[in-house]
Design a protein around this motif. Structure first.
Motif, short mmCIF file in Angstrom:
data_model
loop_
_atom_site.label_atom_id
_atom_site.label_comp_id
_atom_site.label_asym_id
_atom_site.label_seq_id
_atom_site.Cartn_x
_atom_site.Cartn_y
_atom_site.Cartn_z
N THR A 121 0.99 -1.15 0.05
CA THR A 121 -0.02 -0.03 0.08
C THR A 121 0.84 1.26 0.01
N THR A 122 0.42 2.25 -0.93
CA THR A 122 1.09 3.46 -1.12
C THR A 122 0.78 4.49 0.11
N PRO A 123 1.82 5.00 0.97
CA PRO A 123 1.38 5.69 2.19
C PRO A 123 0.80 6.91 1.80
N THR A 124 -0.15 7.44 2.46
CA THR A 124 -0.70 8.72 2.02
C THR A 124 0.21 9.93 2.58
N PRO A 125 0.79 10.84 1.92
CA PRO A 125 1.64 11.86 2.09
C PRO A 125 1.06 12.70 3.16
N THR A 126 2.05 12.99 4.32
CA THR A 126 1.59 13.50 5.43
C THR A 126 1.37 15.02 5.04
#
Length: 376
Positions: A121-126
């Protein structure tokens, strides 16, 4: 010695002349007896030589005809060459060709690939720590500027926060300003004295920065011109310029000073006459201003933005936005001072919507805590 040379030269010349005479004589009369190479003599010599050569050739004795009987000499005939017998060509019987069958197209068989692992899963940018909570603009006909405020998660002012700003598309245009203890900052973008730059619009950017790293998205905005791009002959003809107002104020001050004298009425009348003349002069200036096609300064319009006001707020780290204003949920265009009948109503609305910490709707452009001061 000289005589000998003369005699020799005379002899040479005489011999040359004599030689030329001889050759000329032989040319025109070649058969003279004195010519050893005359044509007649040469012809005789040639005939004598030919006769001698003929006498030396032996003559063959003719054989009587009856001695040898005549023989028949056959005439040779041409022997014909062998002729080539043409080879018999046989016409082949045509055979019936059946309808061709269609060759099936080769269908590629898909090769089954080994099963791949479950994609990561691609982490959601902070999101960045700060966001623009509100923005507005004011006109001041003085300088192009940038005002603003930086607040924490709870809406309290943050001091010592750095804001970087500059003009879009201008290389090297990057400046820094730091908020004071009240979380406010202000920066002059272009002074009003720079007329060449204040007669055209400009596009700017601004964002919160810390240690050279952006802490918010870049916010771009545009400032409007302060002055109209009029020809030089329009200068000083604008009837709405501040110089006339100052003249009236000065005359009013004189009226106040003259009230202490005994001849107050006369002095006041003179001053009033002066004001009347000034008004007629303003009317004449206004007519001339319009006749020359001069345009009023755009900064006098309420919609003009000479100073941009931007308020940033810190984003909560726990994801709870209950204590913070949603990003760009409110727009300065939703409400204005024209929507209120009195200053008290505008002030109450201002304080109910984060004022005076935040000026979400641009009701307090001078940031003094009082909204819509021009209302009754």
């Amino acid at each position: 010695m000289g005589r000998i040379i003369i005699i020799l030269v005379a002899l040479i010349i005489g011999l040359a002349i004599l030689t030329l005479i001889c050759f000329a004589t032989l040319f025109f009369a070649p058969n003279l007896p004195l010519n050893p190479l005359s044509p007649e003599r040469a012809t005789r010599n040639a005939q004598t030589r030919v006769a001698q050569l003929q006498a030396q050739i032996p003559t063959s004795t003719p054989v009587p005809a009856e001695t040898y009987p005549p023989t028949w000499t056959p005439t040779p005939t041409e022997t014909p060459g062998p002729t080539r017998t043409p080879t018999e060509t046989r016409t082949t019987t045509p055979t019936y060709t059946g309808t061709p069958t269609r060759t099936p197209t080769n269908t590629p068989t898909a090769t089954l690939l080994p099963s791949t692992n479950t994609p990561t899963t691609t982490p959601t940018p902070t999101p960045l720590p700060f966001f623009v909570a509100s923005h507005s603009g004011i006109n001041n006909c003085a300088d192009l500027g940038l005002w603003g405020m930086v607040n924490d998660v709870d809406g309290l002012p943050l001091g010592g926060v750095t804001v970087q700003y500059g003009e879009v598309g201008v290389p090297g245009s990057a400046f820094l300003v730091t908020t004071d203890s009240n979380g406010r900052f202000d920066a002059r973008l272009i002074p009003g004295t720079n007329r060449a730059q204040t007669i055209i619009p400009h596009t700017w950017y601004a964002y919160v920065i810390d240690g050279g790293v952006p802490q918010s998205e870049a916010f771009t905005f545009e400032t409007d011109p302060i002055y109209a791009d009029n020809p030089p002959e329009c200068d000083g003809l604008d009837p709405d310029s501040g110089s006339n107002t100052n003249d009236n104020n000065d005359s009013n001050d004189n009226n106040d000073n003259n009230d202490n004298n005994d001849n107050n009425d006369n002095n006041n009348n003179n001053d009033n006459n002066g004001n009347t003349n000034d008004n007629s002069s303003n009317s004449n200036d206004n007519d001339e201003f319009q006749e020359r096609g001069c345009l009023p300064d755009p900064c006098r319009s309420s919609a003009t933005v000479n100073v941009k006001v931007i308020d940033w707020q810190e984003r909560p780290t726990d994801g709870n936005l209950a204590s913070a204003l949603p990003e760009m949920e409110f727009s300065p265009d939703d409400f204005s001072c024209e929507d209120f009948d009195t200053q008290a109503l505008a002030q109450a609305f201002y304080e109910e919507n984060a004022g005076p910490v935040l000026d979400i709707y641009g009701l307090d452009p001078d940031r003094d805590g009082l909204a819509c001061e021009e209302l009754p």
